[in-house]
Design an enzyme around this catalytic site. Sequence first.
Site, PDB file in Angstrom:
ATOM      1  N   SER A   1     -12.139  66.114  48.781  1.00  0.00           N
ATOM      2  CA  SER A   1     -11.067  65.229  49.259  1.00  0.00           C
ATOM      3  C   SER A   1     -11.039  65.003  50.760  1.00  0.00           C
ATOM      4  O   SER A   1     -10.245  64.184  51.233  1.00  0.00           O
ATOM      5  CB  SER A   1      -9.703  65.750  48.797  1.00  0.00           C
ATOM      6  OG  SER A   1      -9.423  65.300  47.494  1.00  0.00           O
TER       7      SER A   1
ATOM      8  N   LYS B   1     -11.218  61.487  52.054  1.00  0.00           N
ATOM      9  CA  LYS B   1     -10.056  60.640  52.343  1.00  0.00           C
ATOM     10  C   LYS B   1      -9.869  60.415  53.841  1.00  0.00           C
ATOM     11  O   LYS B   1      -9.272  59.415  54.247  1.00  0.00           O
ATOM     12  CB  LYS B   1      -8.795  61.249  51.731  1.00  0.00           C
ATOM     13  CG  LYS B   1      -8.787  61.268  50.205  1.00  0.00           C
ATOM     14  CD  LYS B   1      -7.502  61.868  49.670  1.00  0.00           C
ATOM     15  CE  LYS B   1      -7.454  61.837  48.147  1.00  0.00           C
ATOM     16  NZ  LYS B   1      -8.382  62.797  47.518  1.00  0.00           N
TER      17      LYS B   1
ATOM     18  N   SER C   1      -2.972  64.128  49.183  1.00  0.00           N
ATOM     19  CA  SER C   1      -4.325  64.003  48.639  1.00  0.00           C
ATOM     20  C   SER C   1      -4.303  63.064  47.440  1.00  0.00           C
ATOM     21  O   SER C   1      -4.774  63.385  46.343  1.00  0.00           O
ATOM     22  CB  SER C   1      -4.902  65.367  48.246  1.00  0.00           C
ATOM     23  OG  SER C   1      -6.306  65.307  48.180  1.00  0.00           O
TER      24      SER C   1
END
Length: 448
Positions: free
Chosen positions: A101, A104, A287
């Site tokens: 993640s 991102k 997230s």
Amino acid sequence: MLQLFVVAAGAHLLTSDLLTKKAPESTASAEPPPVPVVTAGPVLVSGGNGPLPAKGTLTGALTKALGDPALGKRVGGAVLDVQTGGVIFAGDAETGITPASTTKVVTSVAALASLGPDARLSTRVVRGATANSIVLVGGGDPTLAGPKPLAGPVYPVQASLPVLARRTAKALKAAGITKVSVTYDDSLYTGPRVPPSWKPNYIPDGEAAPVTALMVDEGRVTPGVRQRVADPSRTAYRVFTTLLPKYGVAVSGGGATRGRAQAGAQEIARVDSAPVYALVERALTLSDNDLAEALARQVALKEGLPASFDGGAAAVRKVLARLGVTQGVQVFDGSGLSPDNRIAPASLARLVALAASPANPHLRSVISGMPIAGFTGTLGHRFTKNQSVYGLVRAKTGTLNGVNTLTGVTTTREGRLVAFAFMADDVPPGWGKAEAALDRLAARVAAS
């Protein structure tokens, strides 16, 4: 010594519901839910810029810490000075590692640089081919709220499908129309709704919804739950058509009909998302996989590429090249769910440093959206053995099977603002051990 403090903007309140019900970044990680938090957008503020830490001492400490068996055999790290961009530490920093993640961060930087922080995503209703027909047009806003929103204040404020239905009905009745046929247009996004690189369990387990340009409540069966609907566009259409009669406009016809709005069709009503800067904060603090995928597609549209997984990845690389990051980033989605993504720690740290630099205020939401150690988001339950850096480390986490990553900013003991990235993608079994090792690395930077 430089003092740091956290500024919490009142407009950035975030309900604990959103965070306590947030799914883990990967079901296989078995990560406990983050603790409730107070704010999505506090900003780490520095009152000056102290001297650089001693490279030799820091290098020795971080090199040893990167060798922690809990991180496995594929580990890399980088620490950069935000003011100059200079490298303070590099350990296998140019090696591409699965980012999970922390992807991102890449998507968010590209979105802010390409779209601008004040852009919004619009869901519209336009005239159809006949006087008594309308088209619901998706603009790619996954945060569009349905008729059962989460209780309490939510940051950022979401656009509302009930509001769109009410505005539509008001405009139609003003024109003397009280019965319409409705179709929906989700053609803004193209290509597969689920990429081949995603694992088959992601959609059934609720990690993300199939990516479409028209959805309500991020494609969830109901707000706050993991389970996703099979067809977010069709579901949003059905919700909309059940709302119109409540505002005095009947809907004719049977099942949902997918089509395309005519070019230049008259707009009847619209609702706009929160600005991109706030969407970025949400995507990073929570997230949020669905929102990250939407932002990648919006970048593709802005850069003149197809709004697909491939187009989004190509557009992100195009924007990063304009920022001077031409190597070390290979992504296949916007969220980091793809295990095929590879990002070098040096490149990730450089993007964080760019976002933290006073020279790039339009990228600042990347920093304000990152979770705060011991307080918010996916760091709310972390750093429990390093409480001296609570509030002083701001970072995005990444978790997949065998993958743990952490990238963000902190200040050194003497007040130097630095960006860091620590990444491992051959992590042995043992929940929490790799996370704790990464936390120790960040804490060591803060103490340098």
